[in-house]
Each structure stands twice: as structure tokens, then as C-alpha cells.
Design a protein around this motif. Structure first.
Motif, short mmCIF file in Angstrom:
data_model
loop_
_atom_site.label_atom_id
_atom_site.label_comp_id
_atom_site.label_asym_id
_atom_site.label_seq_id
_atom_site.Cartn_x
_atom_site.Cartn_y
_atom_site.Cartn_z
N THR A 1 27.79 -2.62 -30.20
CA THR A 1 29.02 -2.01 -29.71
C THR A 1 28.72 -1.35 -28.37
N SER A 2 29.73 -0.73 -27.79
CA SER A 2 29.54 -0.08 -26.49
C SER A 2 30.41 1.17 -26.42
N ALA B 1 27.34 -1.57 -20.11
CA ALA B 1 27.71 -2.62 -19.17
C ALA B 1 26.85 -2.57 -17.92
N THR B 2 26.72 -3.72 -17.31
CA THR B 2 26.05 -3.84 -16.02
C THR B 2 27.08 -4.37 -15.03
N ASP C 1 38.46 -3.49 -18.38
CA ASP C 1 37.86 -3.07 -19.64
C ASP C 1 37.24 -4.26 -20.36
N ASP C 2 37.90 -5.42 -20.30
CA ASP C 2 37.35 -6.63 -20.91
C ASP C 2 36.08 -7.07 -20.19
N VAL C 3 36.08 -6.94 -18.86
CA VAL C 3 34.88 -7.28 -18.09
C VAL C 3 33.73 -6.38 -18.53
N GLU C 4 34.01 -5.10 -18.73
CA GLU C 4 32.98 -4.16 -19.16
C GLU C 4 32.44 -4.52 -20.55
N ALA D 1 28.04 -6.93 -23.83
CA ALA D 1 27.54 -7.92 -24.79
C ALA D 1 26.38 -8.71 -24.19
N VAL D 2 26.51 -9.10 -22.94
CA VAL D 2 25.43 -9.82 -22.25
C VAL D 2 24.20 -8.93 -22.10
N ALA D 3 24.41 -7.70 -21.66
CA ALA D 3 23.30 -6.76 -21.44
C ALA D 3 22.52 -6.49 -22.72
N ALA D 4 23.20 -6.48 -23.85
CA ALA D 4 22.54 -6.19 -25.13
C ALA D 4 21.85 -7.40 -25.74
#
Length: 136
Positions: A35-36, A74-75, A86-89, A94-97
């Protein structure tokens, strides 16, 4: 499997019985939940404004989720085709994790199909993948 559940999946899991609740329980029991902070903020806002859930209950719920979850940040990832920042974040987190899959009900995000090594699927598709079952 490392699974990032989008806001809409988590909110649906807590407010209704059904597919998203089953997906959520299965991820908690058998996979790594990602999650974030953005998802937590959105869950809190939606539960309060649309469902009138008391702040204390929301805080407890989010603390329980975050206790065993991987918290992703997020990156600066460019996500072509997504208009909502917000969707981009969320996609970026998800990618960063290193999530293997992002489960979302958001049609625009689903339209990506994948980004880097993250597959993007609907809750229904993910459930079918997990269970090999076409029905709930």
C-alpha cells in the motif's frame, strides 16, 4: 506474490461483502500486501465522506492494514495515458515497491495493462487468477 491493492479495492472490501472482500482477505492471508500513503489518505477520505465512518474506526482499520503491509512511496515515474495525478502516484508506488500486480477497479489505470514489471488487473481478473474459478 507482492500485490498492490488500489483504493477502490480496499474501500469495497471494507464496505461490502463480495469479490473485493475475498480478494483482500486472500492477499492478507497468502501474499504480501503493498500500500502507500496516497492509498491510506484516499481510503480515509472516502470512508469518512461517503460512508460516515468515525475517524477512530478508520484510524484503527488503516493501522491494522499498514501493520503487515509494505509501505511504498511514489517516485517520479512518467505514466503515459493517466490523467489523474493521484493515480500516477499510486502506479508509481506499485512500481517502486516491486509489486508484481496492481489490482484496481479504475478503468483508466487498467488500460495500461502493465508498466515496467507490474501487471495491472481488475479485481475479477485477479480473483480468477488466484482461484482458477470464473465465478464467485
Amino acid at each position: 506474490m507482492r500485490v498492490f491493492l488500489d483504493t477502490n479495492v480496499i474501500v469495497s472490501a471494507v464496505t461490502t461483502r463480495g469479490l473485493c472482500a475475498d480478494v483482500f482477505r486472500t492477499v492478507l492471508a497468502e501474499h504480501e500486501l503493498v500500500t502507500s500513503p496516497r492509498v491510506s489518505q484516499e481510503v480515509k477520505r472516502i470512508l469518512k465522506s461517503k460512508f460516515s465512518v468515525p475517524d477512530g474506526l478508520i484510524t484503527e482499520y488503516l493501522e491494522l492494514i499498514e501493520e503487515d503491509a509494505i509501505i511504498a512511496h511514489a517516485t517520479d515515474l512518467a505514466v503515459p495515458g493517466i490523467k489523474d495525478k493521484d493515480d500516477v502516484e499510486i502506479v508509481s508506488a506499485a512500481v517502486a515497491a516491486g509489486a508484481q500486480v496492481l489490482v484496481t477497479g479504475d478503468q483508466e489505470v487498467q488500460g495500461l495493462k502493465s508498466i515496467r514489471k507490474v501487471r495491472i488487473v481488475s479485481p475479477r481478473s485477479f480473483w480468477e487468477e488466484l482461484t482458477g474459478n470464473k465465478t464467485l
